[in-house]
Design a protein around this motif. Structure first.
Motif, PDB file in Angstrom:
ATOM      1  N   GLY A 227       7.802  13.868  -8.873  1.00 32.06           N
ATOM      2  CA  GLY A 227       8.614  12.948  -8.090  1.00 32.06           C
ATOM      3  C   GLY A 227       7.798  11.927  -7.327  1.00 32.06           C
ATOM      4  O   GLY A 227       8.319  10.870  -6.935  1.00 32.06           O
ATOM      5  N   GLN A 228       6.501  12.217  -7.094  1.00 31.92           N
ATOM      6  CA  GLN A 228       5.655  11.281  -6.361  1.00 31.92           C
ATOM      7  C   GLN A 228       5.114  10.158  -7.233  1.00 31.92           C
ATOM      8  O   GLN A 228       4.446   9.264  -6.721  1.00 31.92           O
ATOM      9  CB  GLN A 228       4.500  12.035  -5.714  1.00 31.92           C
ATOM     10  CG  GLN A 228       4.919  13.017  -4.641  1.00 31.92           C
ATOM     11  CD  GLN A 228       3.734  13.695  -3.977  1.00 31.92           C
ATOM     12  OE1 GLN A 228       2.586  13.340  -4.239  1.00 31.92           O
ATOM     13  NE2 GLN A 228       4.007  14.673  -3.109  1.00 31.92           N
TER      14      GLN A 228
ATOM     15  N   VAL B 160       6.775   7.821  -8.774  1.00 30.50           N
ATOM     16  CA  VAL B 160       7.433   6.545  -8.469  1.00 30.50           C
ATOM     17  C   VAL B 160       6.852   5.925  -7.206  1.00 30.50           C
ATOM     18  O   VAL B 160       6.496   4.741  -7.177  1.00 30.50           O
ATOM     19  CB  VAL B 160       8.952   6.756  -8.335  1.00 30.50           C
ATOM     20  CG1 VAL B 160       9.629   5.447  -7.927  1.00 30.50           C
ATOM     21  CG2 VAL B 160       9.539   7.277  -9.636  1.00 30.50           C
ATOM     22  N   THR B 161       6.736   6.722  -6.139  1.00 23.15           N
ATOM     23  CA  THR B 161       6.158   6.192  -4.901  1.00 23.15           C
ATOM     24  C   THR B 161       4.690   5.838  -5.085  1.00 23.15           C
ATOM     25  O   THR B 161       4.201   4.865  -4.508  1.00 23.15           O
ATOM     26  CB  THR B 161       6.298   7.224  -3.773  1.00 23.15           C
ATOM     27  OG1 THR B 161       5.676   8.453  -4.184  1.00 23.15           O
ATOM     28  CG2 THR B 161       7.762   7.485  -3.473  1.00 23.15           C
ATOM     29  N   GLY B 162       4.000   6.615  -5.922  1.00 25.65           N
ATOM     30  CA  GLY B 162       2.595   6.305  -6.186  1.00 25.65           C
ATOM     31  C   GLY B 162       2.432   4.991  -6.920  1.00 25.65           C
ATOM     32  O   GLY B 162       1.497   4.221  -6.649  1.00 25.65           O
TER      33      GLY B 162
ATOM     34  N   SER C 138       4.369   2.404  -6.706  1.00 27.69           N
ATOM     35  CA  SER C 138       4.592   1.307  -5.760  1.00 27.69           C
ATOM     36  C   SER C 138       3.348   1.058  -4.908  1.00 27.69           C
ATOM     37  O   SER C 138       2.984  -0.087  -4.635  1.00 27.69           O
ATOM     38  CB  SER C 138       5.793   1.619  -4.869  1.00 27.69           C
ATOM     39  OG  SER C 138       5.562   2.795  -4.099  1.00 27.69           O
ATOM     40  N   SER C 139       2.668   2.147  -4.489  1.00 31.70           N
ATOM     41  CA  SER C 139       1.417   1.983  -3.738  1.00 31.70           C
ATOM     42  C   SER C 139       0.344   1.352  -4.602  1.00 31.70           C
ATOM     43  O   SER C 139      -0.434   0.504  -4.134  1.00 31.70           O
ATOM     44  CB  SER C 139       0.947   3.337  -3.209  1.00 31.70           C
ATOM     45  OG  SER C 139       1.905   3.919  -2.361  1.00 31.70           O
TER      46      SER C 139
ATOM     47  N   LYS D   7       0.706  -2.329  -4.760  1.00 35.21           N
ATOM     48  CA  LYS D   7       0.190  -3.004  -3.567  1.00 35.21           C
ATOM     49  C   LYS D   7      -1.321  -3.186  -3.658  1.00 35.21           C
ATOM     50  O   LYS D   7      -1.865  -4.245  -3.328  1.00 35.21           O
ATOM     51  CB  LYS D   7       0.548  -2.199  -2.322  1.00 35.21           C
ATOM     52  CG  LYS D   7       2.040  -2.126  -2.031  1.00 35.21           C
ATOM     53  CD  LYS D   7       2.301  -1.257  -0.806  1.00 35.21           C
ATOM     54  CE  LYS D   7       3.797  -1.122  -0.550  1.00 35.21           C
ATOM     55  NZ  LYS D   7       4.084  -0.237   0.624  1.00 35.21           N
TER      56      LYS D   7
END
Length: 285
Positions: free
Chosen positions: A56-57, A59-61, A63-64, A67
């Protein structure tokens, strides 16, 4: 003018009948193949569960990561072009000296590790186990060890690559020696030559092109290894990368990465040409 087909239909039928047992798999063999596939799948699933991999991480990873990538553009030297070029030259020097030292150490050891040149099987056994022990430890671990022994800097990187590659090249050299044709050495011995002359003129001409190709490949690989071990303080461009990442200068990180990519690509092209010139394109393929 048309030539005769490779096999007439009758010939093909005869060959098929003759080797039908080889082409027919038994139920046990088919079950074994399926069991192996399911076995690997089960082990993979168990490893994912045991390591508690957080999918699950992702997707957030991502996005980071986006950046960080955005911060890399446009790449910039940050006014440190001379420092980065010197660090890249230091990385090349580390890779070259590490490969050279490991080659010098591995070459004589490989004759003790090869079954057709070792003085005694017991010596071969202990030499092979020693090579296995050395090469089982990654160059990054050796770099950490030598940073603690000789301090920060390129000397630790040279020693790490030299020790790590001695185990790998010693194994590869010995295997190349074992595949040589014994008739070359026997011819020299039959004509009155010594064992040294038999190795010099009957064995070395067979293995030197292969060994040269392996050395070139490891030099190319060690340029990348020197970059990695530099991150732990063993000098080179890796040390600069570590500092830039720590200070969030990602535009300079991007420029350093581009330098590494260009350098590795150039070395890969040059070493490929040299390998083809030494042992031939067909042999390399």
């Amino acid at each position: 003018m048309t030539g005769r087909p490779l096999l007439y239909p009758d010939d093909a039928h005869e060959v098929l009948e003759r080797h039908r047992d080889l082409l027919r798999s038994s139920p046990t063999e088919r079950a074994s193949a399926v069991a192996i596939v399911f076995g690997f799948a089960a082990v993979a699933a168990f490893a994912i569960w045991w390591l508690a991999i957080p999918f699950g991480q992702i997707v957030t990873g991502l996005s980071s990561l986006a950046k960080f990538v955005a911060l890399m553009f446009p790449p910039s030297t940050g006014g440190h072009l001379a420092l980065l070029v010197k660090a890249m030259e230091e990385t090349l020097a580390i890779a070259f000296l590490g490969t050279l030292i490991s080659t010098i150490m591995a070459f004589p050891i490989s004759f003790l590790a090869a079954s057709n040149t070792t003085p005694h099987p017991v010596i071969r056994f202990f030499v092979r186990r020693g090579l296995d022990t050395v090469r089982s430890i990654d160059a990054l671990i050796w770099a950490l060890v030598f940073v603690g022994v000789v301090g920060l800097g390129p000397f630790a990187g040279i020693l790490a690559i030299a020790v790590s590659d001695t185990g790998a090249l010693g194994k590869l050299f010995s295997e190349a020696i074992e595949t040589t044709d014994a008739r070359g050495r026997e011819s020299v011995l039959a004509s009155g030559g010594t064992q040294f002359l038999a190795v010099r003129f009957g064995l070395l001409p067979q293995v030197l092109p292969i060994i040269a190709g392996q050395i070139l490949y490891y030099f190319e690989s060690n340029v990348r290894s020197a970059t990695i071990i530099g991150i732990v303080g063993a000098g080179g461009i890796g040390l600069q990368l570590s500092e830039q990442i720590r200070t969030y200068d990602f535009d300079q990180v991007a420029f350093a990465i581009i330098m590494i990519l260009v350098t590795v690509a150039a070395i890969d092209w040059i070493s490929g040409k040299l390998r083809f010139a030494i042992i031939g394109r067909r042999a390399v393929t």
